[in-house]
Design an enzyme around this catalytic site. Structure first.
Site, PDB file in Angstrom:
ATOM      1  N   GLY A  23      -0.327  -6.004  -2.379  1.00  0.00           N
ATOM      2  CA  GLY A  23       0.834  -6.498  -2.365  1.00  0.00           C
ATOM      3  C   GLY A  23       1.002  -7.290  -1.154  1.00  0.00           C
ATOM      4  N   SER A  25      -5.515   4.612  -0.666  1.00  0.00           N
ATOM      5  CA  SER A  25      -5.362   3.186  -0.748  1.00  0.00           C
ATOM      6  C   SER A  25      -6.409   2.327  -1.148  1.00  0.00           C
ATOM      7  CB  SER A  25      -4.887   2.559   0.590  1.00  0.00           C
ATOM      8  OG  SER A  25      -4.350   1.218   0.573  1.00  0.00           O
ATOM      9  N   SER A  26      -6.110   1.515  -1.954  1.00  0.00           N
ATOM     10  CA  SER A  26      -7.102   0.454  -2.650  1.00  0.00           C
ATOM     11  C   SER A  26      -7.518  -0.535  -1.559  1.00  0.00           C
ATOM     12  CB  SER A  26      -6.702  -0.175  -4.176  1.00  0.00           C
ATOM     13  OG  SER A  26      -6.548   1.054  -4.979  1.00  0.00           O
ATOM     14  N   THR A  34      -2.168   1.891  -7.935  1.00  0.00           N
ATOM     15  CA  THR A  34      -3.501   2.570  -8.506  1.00  0.00           C
ATOM     16  C   THR A  34      -3.022   3.628  -9.648  1.00  0.00           C
ATOM     17  OG1 THR A  34      -4.662   2.164  -6.598  1.00  0.00           O
ATOM     18  CG2 THR A  34      -5.662   3.792  -8.477  1.00  0.00           C
ATOM     19  N   SER A  77       0.693  -1.163   0.168  1.00  0.00           N
ATOM     20  CA  SER A  77      -0.047   0.095  -0.120  1.00  0.00           C
ATOM     21  C   SER A  77       0.993   1.240   0.117  1.00  0.00           C
ATOM     22  CB  SER A  77      -0.787  -0.007   1.288  1.00  0.00           C
ATOM     23  OG  SER A  77      -1.827   1.231   1.434  1.00  0.00           O
ATOM     24  N   GLY A  78       0.770   2.352  -0.643  1.00  0.00           N
ATOM     25  CA  GLY A  78       1.371   3.497  -1.062  1.00  0.00           C
ATOM     26  C   GLY A  78       2.661   3.385  -1.969  1.00  0.00           C
ATOM     27  N   ASN A 110      -0.989   5.284   3.098  1.00  0.00           N
ATOM     28  CA  ASN A 110      -1.660   5.932   1.678  1.00  0.00           C
ATOM     29  C   ASN A 110      -2.691   6.597   1.617  1.00  0.00           C
ATOM     30  OD1 ASN A 110      -1.709   6.409  -1.185  1.00  0.00           O
ATOM     31  ND2 ASN A 110      -2.092   4.252  -1.749  1.00  0.00           N
ATOM     32  N   GLU A 112       1.674  -8.217   2.596  1.00  0.00           N
ATOM     33  CA  GLU A 112       1.528  -7.548   3.630  1.00  0.00           C
ATOM     34  C   GLU A 112       2.279  -8.011   4.931  1.00  0.00           C
ATOM     35  OE1 GLU A 112      -2.578  -6.299   4.287  1.00  0.00           O
ATOM     36  OE2 GLU A 112      -2.360  -4.929   2.723  1.00  0.00           O
TER      37      GLU A 112
END
Length: 1137
Positions: free
Chosen positions: A387, A160-161, A112, A107-108, A157, A389
Site C-alpha cells: 500500500g 510483512s510481504s 496477505t 504493511s500489517g 508486521n 507508504e
C-alpha cells in the site's frame, strides 16, 4: 420456507458506507470504530470491501460460513470478504467474465491473509476431484514458499510481504481450477544486506538455521548460531508466535507438493547458504606502488566455503572483488577496487543473487502450477501489493511503491466511474458527470517519457560524467519546479524559500493520499542496480546448476556492452503491463486497514485509521458512489422487503414487481425526486429516504408481530380444547373396549376349561387302548428273540468244536516237523565241525612246513614284510571303508569322510577332488541343451541382481519358462505370430505405465534375437517394434517391485515417443534375456543395467523422475505408481514382511 435476509437487518452502525448520514470523515471513522468494537471487521463501500485487521482469530471463517455465503447475493448477508469472493467467482463461472481482486493497504493491514481467504474460499466452493484437488493444493501451497523467501518481520508486521504478487488463477468452463500464473513485483532486495532496527531479514534465513537437520547444515557449511552471520540482525532474531523450525518443515513440504525435486530444493538451499557466507566476507586495504589502495579479503575461510558451495574457483571470485574491468568498444580497462567499492560489490552480488533466486522460484512454481490444457481459460487475478507508504525517511523504494499506488488509484476511479456509468445506461437512467480529483496529473509527473521524474532519473544515470543524487535533484528543480504537485527547497515558487521543514537534499510530491517527502540520497545507485561484469562472469563460471540460469549475462561468448535497463524503467514497464491486464478484467476491491501500531486486539487508534482512510481514498470512493443515487436494488427483493407498508401489496402482489414498487412508493408519499425507476432496479437518491422506509418497516413488523401473536394464541387455545375433546372420546371408547374385552376373556377361559377336560378324557381312553396293543406286540417280539438266541448258540457250539479239532491236527503236525528239522540240523553241524577240524589241522601242518623251510630267511626279511603287510592291510581297510562312507552324487554335497591316518593326507585329498570331478561330469552328462541354457541364464541373473535387488531371491526357485503365452499354440495370437518373423525368445504380459496418471495398461512383450515388440493384449496389434541396437540401458529399483524402464538411444527413430516404463511379474527373466541377447549380438554394445531407487525417463520432450519409496501395509501387497507432478512419478513399494 427460506428466510430472506438483507444487509440492513440487525445492522451495527452502517454496513455500507454509501448509506452513511451525515457523510464526513468523523462519521466515517466513528462508524468503523463502532463496527470494529462489535467484531464486525468488514464494511462495504458499494462493491468495495473495507477489511480491518482484528489481530486475533474470529469464528467467521469456518466451513459453515463458507456454505452460508455460497451462491448468495452480495447484499443479502452482512459484509464479509466471502461475499466479494463469491460474487467474483460466480461472475467468472456463470457470466464468463474474467475477474481481478485488488488487495491494497499498508504493511500489517492484513493483505496477505485477505488473499489467502479469497483463495481458500474459491478452493472450497469450486468442483471436486483428484486432479482438481491436486491443482487447488498446489495453488494454496505456493503461498508458504513465496512467504518464506519474500516475507520478513518489520516493525509494523511480523509477516510483512516485501514484494508485490499478482496471481492469475485459470478455470475451465465448469469453474474448476486448472492452474495459475504468478507475477512478482519489486522484491525489497536491499533487506538482504541491511535491515532497520527491530526488523529481520527474509524468513528463509532464520528458518534454515533453526529447522534444518544437523547433516543438512554440515553439507551447507552453516552453524545454527545467528550471531555468526553479518547479514542477520540479532535484536529481532526470534519473534513471539513464529516457530521458524516448524515453518521450515512446512516450506519443505510445500515445495514437494508444488513439484520441486529433492535436488532442486538442495540447490536452492545452497544458494541461500551462499548469501549468508557472502555477508561474512570482509576486506582490508593494501597499498600499491602507484599510491592507490587495493582491497584484499581478510579471512578467506568464508570465501572458500562459499566457492565450494557454488563450485567457483576461489581465485576467480577473489579477483572479481578486487578488480573491475570496463569495456568500451574494442578496449578493456582494469581498475582496482578500494575497500568501500569492494563492500559495494559484495552487497550488490548478494542482492542480485537473492533477487534472481526469488525470480527463479516464481518461474519454477509457474511451471508446476500452469494449466496443461491449451484451450481458452477463464481467469481470476488476485493482486496483493504494498500500500501507500509514508515513513520518516522515504527513499527510492517508497517512491516507486507510491507511484504504483497512484496508478492503482487512477484505474480504481476510472473503473468505478465506468461501472457506475454502465449501470446507469443499462437501467435507462440519465448519466450526469461527477466531479472528482483525477490523479492523472501526478502519474504524468512521475512517468512522463520526456519530463517525468523516472525519465529524468534514467537520463541522469545514463549521462556521462560525474553523476550524483544532487545533480539529479538539480535537474528536478529545473524542469519540475512549476508543477503544482512538486515542491523542493529551490523551487521557483518563492513561498517555499522559508519552508524549513523541507531539507535541501529532499523533494516533496503532493500525492492523492497526501504529501510525501523523499530524500534523494541513494536514488541514482538504486536505480542503476549495477552489478560489475567481472562478478557476473565469475558467477557464470560456477559449476552450480542454477548459476548459469541466474547470470546469463556472464557468458563470455555473449558479451553485451549495452547498459542494462534501470530498476525504475523495469518497474514502470511491469506496472504498465499490470494496468493493461487489470483493465481487461472486472475489478473487485479489498481495502485493508490496520487499527493500531501495537499489533494488539481491541485497540482502535483514530489518527492512524484516519491517515489510512485518507491515503486509500475511501472518502473519495464514497463520494463517487453517492454522486448519483446512493442505493439501488432489484424490484423483486425491494417489493419483498417493504410490501407490508402498503395494503395493496400486502400480503401478496399479483402483478409485475415494478408496478408493485410504484404503488408502494406512491402510497408511502415518497417525493418523486428522491427515486428513479430503472429497467430492473429502483434507484434511491438519499440514504435518509431508505432509513425512513426502514423505520416504517420496523414499526410495521412490530404490529405484524402483535397480530401474529394474537392469532397464534387463539389457535393454540382452540387446538388445546379440541385436543381435550378428542381425548375424552378416545378414553370412553377405550374403556368400553376394555370392559367388553374382559367379558369376552372370561367366557373364552371357561370354554377352554371345558374343552380341555373333554379332550383329556378322550385322550386317556385312546392311550389305554394303545398301551394294551403295544404290550401284546412286545411279548411276541420277546418270545421270537429268545428262540432265535437258542438256535444261534447251538450253531456256535458246533462251529467251535470243529475249529478245536482242526487246530489240534495243525499243532501236532508242526511239532513233528520241528523235531525232524532239529535232528537234520544236528547232523549238519557235526559234519561241519569235522570239515573245519580237518582244515585247521591241514593249516597248522602247512604252517609248520613253511616255518621249517623259511626259518633261515625269517630274521633278515621279517620286519619289511610285516611293515608292507600292515600298510597293505591298512590301505585295504581304508578303501573298503571309503566304499561305505562315500557321499551322495549331488555336486553341492560338500561332505567327505574324516582322514583316518596322517600319512594318507595327500591320497585322501586327491581322492576327494577326483570323486567331485567325476560326480560333476556325471551330473553334466544328464543335462540337455535346453536345460544347460536355462542354467546359464540363471547364472547370468545371479551376476546381475544378486545382493542388488530385493526381488532376486524369490526368483531363484522359479524356472525361466520364456514363452508364457504359448504364442505358437494359441490361435488368438496367430496374427501376431505371423508378424514376428524370428524365433520368439520370450513372450509375456507386461503393464505399460502411463505418465499422465501413473496407471498401467496391459501389453504383450515379445523378445527376439534382433528386437523387442510391444503389442495390444486384446487385438494382438503391434504397438511398437524396437531394434535391440536402439536399446542403450535398462533401469530398475533395488526394491521388490516389478517396474523397469527401457531407455532408447537419443536420435533414433524408435526414441521419437520416448522411453518405455513397464512392470512385470517376471522382471528378472526379462532383463536377463535382454542382457544376454544384447551381449551375444555381434553388432550391439552391451546393454547397461542401472539399479537405483531414483532414475530419469524420457517421455517425448520431457524428462520425468521415477522415484521408489518404501510404503506401509495400507498400500496392499503390490507396488503402486502415482503421478505427483509434471516431473515426478512416485512408486510406493510395500514393506517386506
Amino acid at each position: 420456507m427460506e428466510v430472506k435476509t438483507s444487509l440492513l437487518d440487525n445492522m451495527i452502525g452502517v454496513g455500507d458506507m454509501v448509506l452513511l448520514e451525515p457523510l464526513n470523515e468523523d462519521s466515517f471513522i466513528e462508524n468503523l470504530r463502532k463496527r470494529f468494537d462489535h467484531n464486525e471487521i468488514y464494511t462495504y463501500i458499494g462493491s468495495v470491501v473495507i477489511s480491518m485487521n482484528p489481530y486475533r482469530s474470529l469464528p467467521i471463517f469456518t466451513p459453515e460460513k463458507v456454505e452460508e455465503y455460497r451462491n448468495r447475493n452480495f447484499y443479502e448477508l452482512s459484509p464479509h470478504i466471502y461475499a466479494l469472493a463469491d460474487e467474483a467467482y460466480r461472475s467468472l463461472r456463470d457470466q464468463d467474465k474474467d475477474q481481478c481482486i485488488l488487495i491494497t493497504g499498508e504493511s500489517g493491514a492484513g493483505k496477505t491473509e485477505a488473499s489467502k481467504l479469497v483463495m481458500s474460499y474459491v478452493a472450497a466452493v469450486c468442483g471436486k476431484g483428484q486432479e482438481v484437488n491436486k491443482v487447488k493444493e498446489q495453488l494454496l501451497q505456493s503461498n508458504p514458499v513465496l512467504e518464506a523467501f519474500g516475507n520478513a518481520k518489520t516493525v509494523r508486521n511480523d509477516n510483512s510481504s516485501r514484494f508485490g504478487k499478482y496471481m492469475d488463477i485459470e478455470f475451465d468452463f465448469k469453474g474448476d481450477p486448472l492452474g495459475g500464473v504468478i507475477s512478482n513485483y519489486l522484491l525489497e532486495k536491499s533487506r538482504v544486506c541491511k535491515q532497520p532496527r527491530g526488523e529481520r531479514n527474509f524468513h528463509i534465513f532464520y528458518q534454515l538455521l533453526s529447522g534444518a537437520s544437523g547433516d543438512t547444515l554440515t553439507k551447507l557449511k552453516l552453524d545454527r548460531d545467528f550471531s555468526k552471520y553479518n547479514y542477520l540482525s540479532l535484536d529481532s532474531a526470534t519473534v513471539n508466535g513464529l516457530d521458524d523450525a516448524a515453518s521450515f518443515r512446512t516450506v519443505r513440504n510445500a515445495m514437494q507438493i508444488v513439484g520441486f525435486m529433492e535436488d532442486e530444493v538442495q540447490l536452492v538451499l545452497e544458494l541461500v547458504a551462499a548469501v549468508l557466507k557472502l555477508g561474512n566476507i570482509e576486506f582490508k586495504p593494501e597499498s600499491r606502488v602507484n599510491g592507490f589502495d587495493e582491497s584484499r579479503v581478510k579471512d578467506k575461510n568464508d570465501l572458500k566455503e562459499m566457492c565450494e558451495l557454488l563450485g567457483i574457483e576461489q581465485s576467480v571470485l577473489e579477483r572479481a572483488f578486487s578488480y573491475r574491468t570496463v569495456e568500451a568498444k574494442m578496449e578493456k580497462v582494469s581498475t582496482t577496487l578500494n575497500v568501500a567499492q569492494a563492500y559495494y560489490a559484495r552487497d550488490a552480488l548478494a542482492k542480485n543473487l537473492y533477487s534472481r533466486l526469488f525470480s527463479w522460484l516464481v518461474t519454477r512454481i509457474n511451471e508446476s502450477i500452469k494449466a496443461q490444457a491449451k484451450t481458452r481459460h477463464k481467469v481470476m487475478g488476485v493482486l496483493d501489493i504494498y500500500g501507500f507508504e509514508i515513513f520518516e525517511d522515504n527513499s527510492f523504494e517508497q517512491f516507486i511503491i507510491n507511484y504504483c499506488n497512484e496508478k492503482l488509484q487512477q484505474i480504481f476511479i476510472e473503473l468505478t466511474l465506468r461501472e457506475e456509468q454502465e449501470e446507469y445506461v443499462r437501467e435507462g437512467i440519465e448519466w450526469t458527470n461527477i466531479e472528482y480529483f483525477n490523479n492523472a496529473v501526478i502519474c504524468d509527473l512521475i512517468e512522463n517519457n520526456q519530463n517525468g521524474i523516472l525519465a529524468m532519473l534514467d537520463e541522469e544515470c545514463l549521462r556521462p560524467g560525474t553523476v550524483t543524487d544532487d545533480t539529479f535533484l538539480d535537474k528536478l528543480n529545473t524542469i519540475c519546479a512549476e508543477h503544482q504537485h512538486f515542491e523542493s527547497r529551490l523551487s521557483k515558487n518563492s513561498k517555499f524559500l522559508t519552508d524549513h521543514s523541507l531539507p535541501h537534499s529532499c523533494f516533496r510530491i503532493q500525492h492523492y493520499a497526501g504529501k510525501v517527502l523523499y530524500r534523494v540520497e541513494g536514488f541514482v545507485d538504486k536505480n542503476n542496480d549495477l552489478l560489475y561484469r567481472d562478478l557476473s562472469q565469475a558467477m557464470y563460471k560456477a559449476t552450480h546448476s542454477l548459476m548459469r540460469q541466474l547470470f546469463p549475462e556472464g557468458n563470455p561468448a555473449k558479451v553485451n556492452l549495452k547498459r542494462p535497463p534501470t530498476a525504475g524503467f523495469q518497474f514502470k514497464a511491469s506496472v504498465g503491463g499490470l494496468m493493461k491486464n487489470l483493465q481487461t478484467k472486472n475489478p473487485n476491491y479489498i481495502r485493508c486497514i490496520k487499527p493500531n501500531d501495537k499489533k494488539a486486539a481491541h485497540i482502535f487508534t483514530d489518527s492512524l485509521v484516519c491517515h489510512q482512510v485518507r491515503y486509500l481514498g475511501l472518502m473519495e470512493n464514497v463520494r463517487v458512489r453517492r454522486a448519483g443515487y446512493a442505493f439501488r436494488q432489484p424490484y423483486e427483493p425491494c417489493l419483498e422487503r417493504y410490501k407490508m407498508l402498503c395494503k395493496q401489496t400486502w400480503p401478496h402482489w399479483r402483478g409485475p414487481a415494478r408496478d408493485g414498487v410504484e404503488v408502494l412508493l406512491t402510497d408511502c408519499s415518497v417525493p418523486a425526486e428522491e427515486f428513479a425507476y430503472g429497467r430492473s432496479k429502483i434507484f434511491i437518491r438519499n440514504p435518509r429516504t431508505l432509513f425512513t422506509l426502514e423505520e416504517r418497516r420496523r414499526a410495521c413488523l412490530e404490529d405484524l408481530a402483535t397480530l401474529i401473536q394474537k392469532i397464534y394464541r387463539g389457535w393454540k387455545c382452540r387446538t388445546h380444547f379440541l385436543l381435550l375433546k378428542k381425548s375424552q372420546v378416545v378414553v370412553a371408547a377405550w374403556y368400553r373396549r376394555y370392559a367388553q374385552q374382559n367379558k369376552y376373556e372370561k367366557i373364552k377361559s371357561a370354554t377352554l376349561v371345558m374343552q380341555s377336560f373333554t379332550r383329556g378324557w378322550k385322550a386317556r381312553k385312546i392311550l389305554r387302548q394303545l398301551k394294551y396293543e403295544k404290550r401284546c406286540k412286545e411279548a411276541v417280539t420277546t418270545i421270537a428273540a429268545y428262540w432265535h438266541g437258542t438256535q444261534a448258540r447251538m450253531e456256535l457250539r458246533r462251529l467251535k468244536t470243529e475249529a478245536r479239532n482242526k487246530r489240534a491236527v495243525s499243532v501236532i503236525w508242526a511239532y513233528w516237523q520241528g523235531t525232524k528239522a532239529r535232528r537234520e540240523l544236528r547232523c549238519l553241524k557235526e559234519e561241519a565241525r569235522r570239515k573245519h577240524a580237518v582244515a585247521v589241522i591241514w593249516a597248522y601242518w602247512r604252517g609248520l612246513q613253511v616255518r621249517r623251510e623259511y626259518r633261515k630267511f625269517f630274521r633278515a626279511n621279517a620286519g619289511k614284510k610285516i611293515y608292507c603287510f600292515i600298510i597293505q592291510r591298512i590301505m585295504q581297510k581304508y578303501f573298503l571303508g571309503l566304499k561305505t562312507t562315500v557321499p551322495s552324487m549331488s555336486p553341492i554335497d560338500n561332505t567327505w569322510s574324516a582322514q583316518p591316518y596322517s600319512f594318507l593326507e595327500g591320497a585322501h585329498t586327491e581322492l576327494r577332488r577326483i570323486f567331485h570331478l567325476w560326480r560333476c561330469k556325471k551330473h553334466r552328462g544328464q543335462f540337455t541343451e535346453e536345460k544347460k541354457a536355462v542354467y546359464e541364464e540363471k547364472l547370468e541373473a545371479s551376476e546381475i541382481f544378486k545382493d542388488k535387488k530385493a526381488l532376486y531371491p524369490s526368483s531363484v526357485s522359479q524356472p525361466f519358462k520364456g514363452d508364457y503365452l504359448e504364442i505358437h499354440k494359441n490361435p488368438k495370437y496367430l496374427k501376431l505370430n505371423s508378424a514376428v518373423e524370428e524365433k520368439v525368445l520370450l513372450a509375456d504380459v507386461v503393464n505399460k505405465i502411463n505418465r499422465a496418471n501413473g496407471k498401467g495398461s496391459p501389453r504383450l512383450f515379445l523378445l527376439t534375437k534382433s528386437n523387442f515388440v510391444l503389442a495390444d493384449q486384446k487385438t494382438g496389434q503391434v504397438k511398437a517394434s524396437v531394434p535391440l541396437p536402439d536399446l542403450t540401458s535398462v533401469s530398475v529399483s533395488t526394491q521388490s517391485d516389478g517396474f523397469f524402464a527401457l531407455k532408447l538411444k537419443e536420435g533414433s527413430a524408435s526414441a521419437a515417443k520416448g522411453d518405455f516404463l513397464l512392470s512385470s511379474e517376471h522382471l528378472i527373466e526379462i532383463i536377463t534375456k535382454l542382457h544376454r541377447t544384447g551381449t551375444t549380438a555381434a553388432d550391439k554394445d552391451q546393454i547397461n543395467i542401472d539399479i537405483s531407487d531414483e532414475f530419469l525417463v524420457q517421455f517425448k520432450q520431457d524428462k520425468v523422475c521415477v522415484k521408489f519409496i518404501q510404503g506401509g501395509p495400507k498400500n496392499g501387497t503390490s507396488a503402486a505408481c502415482k503421478r505427483k507432478n509434471n516431473r515426478l512419478l512416485e512408486v510406493s513399494v510395500p514393506s517386506s514382511p
